[in-house]
Scaffold this motif. Structure first.
Motif, PDB file in Angstrom:
ATOM      1  N   ASP A 205      33.725 -15.094   1.719  1.00 29.41           N
ATOM      2  CA  ASP A 205      33.787 -14.656   3.113  1.00 29.41           C
ATOM      3  C   ASP A 205      33.391 -15.756   4.091  1.00 29.41           C
ATOM      4  O   ASP A 205      33.339 -15.524   5.295  1.00 29.41           O
ATOM      5  CB  ASP A 205      32.952 -13.401   3.340  1.00 29.41           C
ATOM      6  CG  ASP A 205      31.488 -13.586   3.009  1.00 29.41           C
ATOM      7  OD1 ASP A 205      30.688 -12.698   3.348  1.00 29.41           O
ATOM      8  OD2 ASP A 205      31.146 -14.604   2.400  1.00 29.41           O
ATOM      9  N   TYR A 206      33.145 -16.940   3.582  1.00 28.09           N
ATOM     10  CA  TYR A 206      32.898 -18.101   4.429  1.00 28.09           C
ATOM     11  C   TYR A 206      34.160 -18.926   4.654  1.00 28.09           C
ATOM     12  O   TYR A 206      34.107 -19.956   5.312  1.00 28.09           O
ATOM     13  CB  TYR A 206      31.817 -18.988   3.816  1.00 28.09           C
ATOM     14  CG  TYR A 206      30.404 -18.615   4.196  1.00 28.09           C
ATOM     15  CD1 TYR A 206      29.455 -19.600   4.453  1.00 28.09           C
ATOM     16  CD2 TYR A 206      30.004 -17.285   4.304  1.00 28.09           C
ATOM     17  CE1 TYR A 206      28.156 -19.279   4.808  1.00 28.09           C
ATOM     18  CE2 TYR A 206      28.714 -16.955   4.653  1.00 28.09           C
ATOM     19  CZ  TYR A 206      27.789 -17.960   4.900  1.00 28.09           C
ATOM     20  OH  TYR A 206      26.502 -17.641   5.253  1.00 28.09           O
ATOM     21  N   TYR A 207      35.262 -18.471   4.094  1.00 29.25           N
ATOM     22  CA  TYR A 207      36.491 -19.245   4.156  1.00 29.25           C
ATOM     23  C   TYR A 207      37.578 -18.487   4.905  1.00 29.25           C
ATOM     24  O   TYR A 207      37.937 -17.376   4.528  1.00 29.25           O
ATOM     25  CB  TYR A 207      36.997 -19.560   2.750  1.00 29.25           C
ATOM     26  CG  TYR A 207      36.128 -20.520   1.984  1.00 29.25           C
ATOM     27  CD1 TYR A 207      35.035 -20.065   1.256  1.00 29.25           C
ATOM     28  CD2 TYR A 207      36.418 -21.884   1.977  1.00 29.25           C
ATOM     29  CE1 TYR A 207      34.238 -20.953   0.551  1.00 29.25           C
ATOM     30  CE2 TYR A 207      35.625 -22.766   1.266  1.00 29.25           C
ATOM     31  CZ  TYR A 207      34.540 -22.301   0.557  1.00 29.25           C
ATOM     32  OH  TYR A 207      33.762 -23.178  -0.134  1.00 29.25           O
ATOM     33  N   ALA A 208      38.122 -19.105   5.944  1.00 33.84           N
ATOM     34  CA  ALA A 208      39.307 -18.562   6.578  1.00 33.84           C
ATOM     35  C   ALA A 208      40.519 -18.892   5.715  1.00 33.84           C
ATOM     36  O   ALA A 208      40.552 -19.933   5.052  1.00 33.84           O
ATOM     37  CB  ALA A 208      39.493 -19.154   7.969  1.00 33.84           C
ATOM     38  N   ILE A 209      41.491 -18.027   5.702  1.00 28.41           N
ATOM     39  CA  ILE A 209      42.706 -18.227   4.917  1.00 28.41           C
ATOM     40  C   ILE A 209      43.915 -18.134   5.831  1.00 28.41           C
ATOM     41  O   ILE A 209      44.008 -17.231   6.668  1.00 28.41           O
ATOM     42  CB  ILE A 209      42.847 -17.159   3.814  1.00 28.41           C
ATOM     43  CG1 ILE A 209      41.686 -17.215   2.832  1.00 28.41           C
ATOM     44  CG2 ILE A 209      44.186 -17.307   3.095  1.00 28.41           C
ATOM     45  CD1 ILE A 209      41.743 -18.340   1.836  1.00 28.41           C
ATOM     46  N   GLY A 210      44.836 -19.050   5.656  1.00 28.75           N
ATOM     47  CA  GLY A 210      46.085 -19.017   6.400  1.00 28.75           C
ATOM     48  C   GLY A 210      47.273 -19.016   5.463  1.00 28.75           C
ATOM     49  O   GLY A 210      47.199 -19.536   4.347  1.00 28.75           O
TER      50      GLY A 210
END
Length: 129
Positions: free
Chosen positions: A31-36
């Motif tokens: 949940d510390y990582y944004a995903i695109g």
């Protein structure tokens, strides 16, 4: 960080596909990582399709997919999914997921390729009647 996409394939216009991106992370929780999600068709530049912040509080969709695609994440499974409905021939491309640390801030996710540090290998989406 390693990312693995799956779910691509050959479908007809109007049909649906669900892409998945599984992230292997070590130092921080997922949940510390944004995903695109990005896509690249032959002869075209890589374009942003959708993104979701680490906390899932913020999502973004390109105008070309708004109302047809939905991005979700399950941090317990380190997985981000892209549900693609009412697919059009112009949606055909290699789809990539990518990630960067957003430290769970949740108020933004990057819209351009340069915002991202880690990339998957891509999954092919082909649309043909």
């Amino acid at each position: 960080v390693q990312l693995v996409e799956s779910g691509g394939g050959l479908v007809q216009p109007g049909e649906s596909l669900r892409l998945s991106c599984v992230a292997s992370v070590s130092r921080f929780s997922s949940d510390y990582y944004a995903i695109g999600w990005f896509r690249q068709a032959p002869g075209k530049e890589r374009e942003g399709v959708s993104c979701i912040s680490g906390s899932a509080a913020y999502t973004y969709y390109a105008d070309s997919v708004k109302g047809r695609f939905t991005i979700t994440r399950d941090n317990a499974k380190n997985t981000v999914s892209l549900q693609m409905n009412r697919l059009k021939p112009e949606d055909a491309a290699v789809y990539y997921c990518a990630t960067y640390l957003d430290y769970g801030l949740g108020d933004h996710c990057g819209r351009g390729p340069d915002d991202y540090d880690y990339w998957g290998q891509g999954t092919q989406v082909t649309i043909s009647s």
